[in-house]
Design a protein around this motif. Structure first.
Motif, PDB file in Angstrom:
ATOM      1  N   GLY A 169      20.874   4.090  -2.751  1.00  0.00           N
ATOM      2  CA  GLY A 169      20.551   3.296  -1.284  1.00  0.00           C
ATOM      3  C   GLY A 169      19.426   3.750  -0.687  1.00  0.00           C
ATOM      4  O   GLY A 169      18.389   4.153  -1.209  1.00  0.00           O
ATOM      5  N   GLU A 170      19.607   4.198   0.827  1.00  0.00           N
ATOM      6  CA  GLU A 170      18.521   4.460   1.547  1.00  0.00           C
ATOM      7  C   GLU A 170      17.996   5.938   1.167  1.00  0.00           C
ATOM      8  O   GLU A 170      18.822   6.837   1.228  1.00  0.00           O
ATOM      9  CB  GLU A 170      18.630   4.404   2.996  1.00  0.00           C
ATOM     10  N   THR A 189      10.645   4.925   3.741  1.00  0.00           N
ATOM     11  CA  THR A 189      11.945   4.793   3.731  1.00  0.00           C
ATOM     12  C   THR A 189      12.187   3.515   3.054  1.00  0.00           C
ATOM     13  O   THR A 189      11.687   2.480   3.143  1.00  0.00           O
ATOM     14  CB  THR A 189      12.512   4.373   5.214  1.00  0.00           C
ATOM     15  N   ARG A 190      13.166   3.752   2.102  1.00  0.00           N
ATOM     16  CA  ARG A 190      13.393   2.588   0.949  1.00  0.00           C
ATOM     17  C   ARG A 190      14.642   2.877   0.355  1.00  0.00           C
ATOM     18  O   ARG A 190      15.221   3.774   0.668  1.00  0.00           O
ATOM     19  CB  ARG A 190      12.345   2.714  -0.175  1.00  0.00           C
ATOM     20  N   ASN A 191      15.089   1.690  -0.265  1.00  0.00           N
ATOM     21  CA  ASN A 191      16.398   1.669  -0.628  1.00  0.00           C
ATOM     22  C   ASN A 191      16.239   1.479  -2.363  1.00  0.00           C
ATOM     23  O   ASN A 191      15.756   0.798  -2.785  1.00  0.00           O
ATOM     24  CB  ASN A 191      17.195   0.343  -0.399  1.00  0.00           C
ATOM     25  N   THR A 192      16.932   2.539  -2.957  1.00  0.00           N
ATOM     26  CA  THR A 192      16.746   2.601  -4.294  1.00  0.00           C
ATOM     27  C   THR A 192      17.461   1.796  -5.229  1.00  0.00           C
ATOM     28  O   THR A 192      17.202   1.493  -6.309  1.00  0.00           O
ATOM     29  CB  THR A 192      17.264   4.284  -4.823  1.00  0.00           C
ATOM     30  N   THR A 213      18.288  -1.714  -3.804  1.00  0.00           N
ATOM     31  CA  THR A 213      17.626  -3.061  -3.723  1.00  0.00           C
ATOM     32  C   THR A 213      16.244  -3.204  -3.937  1.00  0.00           C
ATOM     33  O   THR A 213      15.482  -4.047  -3.949  1.00  0.00           O
ATOM     34  CB  THR A 213      18.242  -3.775  -2.423  1.00  0.00           C
ATOM     35  N   HIS A 214      15.630  -1.829  -3.779  1.00  0.00           N
ATOM     36  CA  HIS A 214      14.187  -1.913  -4.060  1.00  0.00           C
ATOM     37  C   HIS A 214      13.389  -2.200  -2.915  1.00  0.00           C
ATOM     38  O   HIS A 214      12.113  -2.189  -2.635  1.00  0.00           O
ATOM     39  CB  HIS A 214      13.411  -2.433  -5.240  1.00  0.00           C
ATOM     40  N   GLU A 215      14.080  -2.645  -1.711  1.00  0.00           N
ATOM     41  CA  GLU A 215      13.622  -2.750  -0.316  1.00  0.00           C
ATOM     42  C   GLU A 215      12.834  -1.535   0.168  1.00  0.00           C
ATOM     43  O   GLU A 215      13.343  -0.449   0.168  1.00  0.00           O
ATOM     44  CB  GLU A 215      14.761  -3.341   0.701  1.00  0.00           C
ATOM     45  N   VAL A 216      11.699  -1.733   0.787  1.00  0.00           N
ATOM     46  CA  VAL A 216      10.859  -0.635   1.470  1.00  0.00           C
ATOM     47  C   VAL A 216      11.050  -1.222   2.960  1.00  0.00           C
ATOM     48  O   VAL A 216      10.692  -2.215   3.535  1.00  0.00           O
ATOM     49  CB  VAL A 216       9.489  -0.980   1.165  1.00  0.00           C
ATOM     50  N   MET A 217      11.789  -0.235   3.644  1.00  0.00           N
ATOM     51  CA  MET A 217      11.943  -0.533   4.967  1.00  0.00           C
ATOM     52  C   MET A 217      11.057  -0.445   5.945  1.00  0.00           C
ATOM     53  O   MET A 217      10.814  -0.765   6.883  1.00  0.00           O
ATOM     54  CB  MET A 217      13.298   0.085   5.384  1.00  0.00           C
ATOM     55  N   GLY A 218       9.822   0.749   5.676  1.00  0.00           N
ATOM     56  CA  GLY A 218       9.003   1.131   6.465  1.00  0.00           C
ATOM     57  C   GLY A 218       8.225   2.389   6.170  1.00  0.00           C
ATOM     58  O   GLY A 218       8.747   2.973   5.027  1.00  0.00           O
ATOM     59  N   ALA A 219       7.143   2.604   6.746  1.00  0.00           N
ATOM     60  CA  ALA A 219       6.461   3.977   6.618  1.00  0.00           C
ATOM     61  C   ALA A 219       5.942   4.503   7.789  1.00  0.00           C
ATOM     62  O   ALA A 219       5.392   3.860   8.784  1.00  0.00           O
ATOM     63  CB  ALA A 219       5.387   3.819   5.657  1.00  0.00           C
ATOM     64  N   GLU A 220       5.889   5.834   7.952  1.00  0.00           N
ATOM     65  CA  GLU A 220       5.078   6.469   9.083  1.00  0.00           C
ATOM     66  C   GLU A 220       4.313   7.360   8.638  1.00  0.00           C
ATOM     67  O   GLU A 220       4.869   8.099   7.427  1.00  0.00           O
ATOM     68  CB  GLU A 220       6.200   6.663   9.985  1.00  0.00           C
TER      69      GLU A 220
END
Lengths: 179, 87
Positions: free
Chosen positions: B49-50, B68-71, B73-80
């Protein structure tokens, strides 16, 4: 005393014209890397502006004025090209004139050739004159700046000159072969 | 996979170098004790998950990012920027 001969990074390799592109080496003049200290970027930009007419470029941008150019190459870092660097008390500045290989690729197919090598959209609609990216060209890190409607300046480390020419000519031949 | 660099914009994964869990930014105090240091150095979650990890924009601007990503779904939620997360 030996008589030393200065050789440019791409001596004997360029220029080459392949299909609708011409790849040529550029003699960039003096190159100075400028890295403002923390909180000093504004002061450094003002000093540069007074001395040379160019400021400190925003990420992904370059500025030019009467031969002097500032090209953004990273977080808090830009290269001053074609002019001597004034004294900058608020920044680290280092002469890198001989460290870079500078090449221009120009012609109708220049975008198509770079599209085979660079994982960033460089089409004119989104990447306009003066825009710059730090990205990859093949497996090399490279600084790529649009200098005209069909022209780009590409900079890589000097040791990568032959690889750069190989990558560009290989891609250009591929594009030319498609007609 | 593409990572939205706060400085350069969305870029291809091949421009980045992967370091590991963003817990590295939360360094314990020098006198925090062996257990805290052991945990900091060696123990990592392996979430489905996240997850938040450190990436280096090696071929781009040279910034360290917390992505921040989801292992699952492979979704990448953001980066800072890591410097903002750490400070």
């Amino acid at each position: 005393m030996a008589n030393l001969v200065a050789l440019s990074p791409c001596a004997g390799l360029l220029p080459q014209t392949i299909g609708a592109v011409t790849i040529a080496e550029v003699e960039p003049g003096r190159i100075t890397a400028i890295l403002p200290f923390k909180g000093q970027q504004k002061a450094v930009a003002e000093t540069l502006k007074t001395a040379l007419g160019v400021g400190f470029p925003a990420p992904g941008r370059s500025e030019a004025k009467a031969g002097a150019r500032m090209v953004w190459v990273g977080k808090g870092e830009a290269l001053l090209m074609g002019a001597d660097c004034p004294d900058l008390p608020g920044a680290a500045f280092v002469d890198q004139s001989d460290a870079w290989c500078v090449v221009e690729i120009a012609g109708e197919a220049a975008e198509d050739v770079l599209a085979r090598l660079v994982p960033v959209d460089l089409r004119a609609a989104v990447f306009k004159r003066g825009h710059t990216v730090k990205s990859l060209l093949g497996h090399m890190t490279a600084s790529i700046t649009r200098t005209g409607a069909n022209a780009f300046q590409i900079m890589v480390f000097r040791s990568m000159a032959e690889t750069l020419v190989e990558e560009l000519t290989h891609a250009a031949k591929g594009v030319a072969a498609r007609g | 996979m593409r990572i939205p660099c706060p400085i350069c914009g969305t870029r291809d994964r091949r421009e980045f170098y992967y370091q590991g869990a963003a817990e590295l930014l939360h360094r314990p105090a020098p006198d925090a004790g062996d257990a805290a240091w052991d945990d900091y150095l060696h123990n990592r979650d392996n979430p489905c998950g996240e997850t938040r990890d450190l990436w280096f924009h090696e071929a781009g601007c040279g910034a360290w990012l917390v992505v921040t990503r989801n292992t699952a779904t492979h979704e990448v939620m953001g980066a800072e920027l890591a410097e903002k997360v750490a400070s």
